[in-house]
Design an enzyme around this catalytic site. Sequence first.
Site, PDB file in Angstrom:
ATOM      1  N   GLY A   1       0.787  -1.221   0.000  1.00 51.96           N
ATOM      2  CA  GLY A   1       0.000   0.000   0.000  1.00 51.96           C
ATOM      3  C   GLY A   1       0.820   1.274   0.000  1.00 51.96           C
ATOM      4  O   GLY A   1       0.406   2.280  -0.573  1.00 51.96           O
TER       5      GLY A   1
ATOM      6  N   HIS B   1     -13.269  11.105 -17.197  1.00 56.81           N
ATOM      7  CA  HIS B   1     -12.682  11.227 -18.533  1.00 56.81           C
ATOM      8  C   HIS B   1     -11.433  12.100 -18.538  1.00 56.81           C
ATOM      9  O   HIS B   1     -11.335  13.108 -17.841  1.00 56.81           O
ATOM     10  CB  HIS B   1     -13.716  11.802 -19.513  1.00 56.81           C
ATOM     11  CG  HIS B   1     -14.127  13.214 -19.176  1.00 56.81           C
ATOM     12  ND1 HIS B   1     -13.433  14.318 -19.608  1.00 56.81           N
ATOM     13  CD2 HIS B   1     -15.154  13.682 -18.430  1.00 56.81           C
ATOM     14  CE1 HIS B   1     -14.008  15.411 -19.166  1.00 56.81           C
ATOM     15  NE2 HIS B   1     -15.060  15.061 -18.436  1.00 56.81           N
TER      16      HIS B   1
ATOM     17  N   HIS C   1      -1.956   6.535  -5.523  1.00 59.02           N
ATOM     18  CA  HIS C   1      -3.018   5.755  -4.880  1.00 59.02           C
ATOM     19  C   HIS C   1      -4.250   6.638  -4.768  1.00 59.02           C
ATOM     20  O   HIS C   1      -4.230   7.655  -4.071  1.00 59.02           O
ATOM     21  CB  HIS C   1      -2.553   5.297  -3.498  1.00 59.02           C
ATOM     22  CG  HIS C   1      -3.557   4.467  -2.752  1.00 59.02           C
ATOM     23  ND1 HIS C   1      -3.276   3.901  -1.534  1.00 59.02           N
ATOM     24  CD2 HIS C   1      -4.831   4.097  -3.039  1.00 59.02           C
ATOM     25  CE1 HIS C   1      -4.330   3.228  -1.102  1.00 59.02           C
ATOM     26  NE2 HIS C   1      -5.293   3.342  -2.000  1.00 59.02           N
TER      27      HIS C   1
END
Length: 214
Positions: free
Chosen positions: A72, A139, A148
């Site tokens: 992570g 988009h 992250h």
Amino acid sequence: MSRRLVIFGAGGHAKVVVDAIVQQGDSVAGVFDGDAGRHGQEWFGYTVLGGLDAMIDFAASEGVDAVVVAIGDNRIRSMMGARIAERGLRFDSVVHPRAVVSPSARIGAGCVVMAGAVINADAVIGEHAIINTCASVDHDCWVAEGAHIGPGARLCGGVKVGRRVLFGAGAVAIPGFSVGDDAIVPAGGVVRGDVPARTRHPDKIRSSQSNEGE
């Protein structure tokens, strides 16, 4: 055709990666971790087989398809990705079957896209990025390598997120702004202006610009 993947990392984030691998019909051929204290230990139904050198040997002998760095921490994940690449192994992405990814989006090697995530048209996701549970990338967004996007976070259209950025759970970026390399946007934060690189724990970023549509 299903893939045989190995993962590097045996923590909490890696459990979700394993679930996504299995849910998409692939298999985990082996689990490895940099913490020697975990070697030989049982973890989430697997035995941690060793560290980096053991993974290199295993991949060569067992004919695995690719590696996923399931860590992570953005800096450690990026660093390990570079070290593993130097040893000649290839990476592949993991996309949970309940994620929605536009055919025009581009997903880099080593990325993980979790359940409920949405990646819309012409978005670009860099290598080793995480698009976490129920996050959305709209988009024309650009998410650089090692970033992250946390659970439930929202990137509106055209947002640019730099390398190793931590974009916290439930945070929102208004269309068209940028978050610089290694910045941290806190959980629940609202980005209404450009966030400088290496900014730590910023307050809500505001701008006089008004482009909150889309």
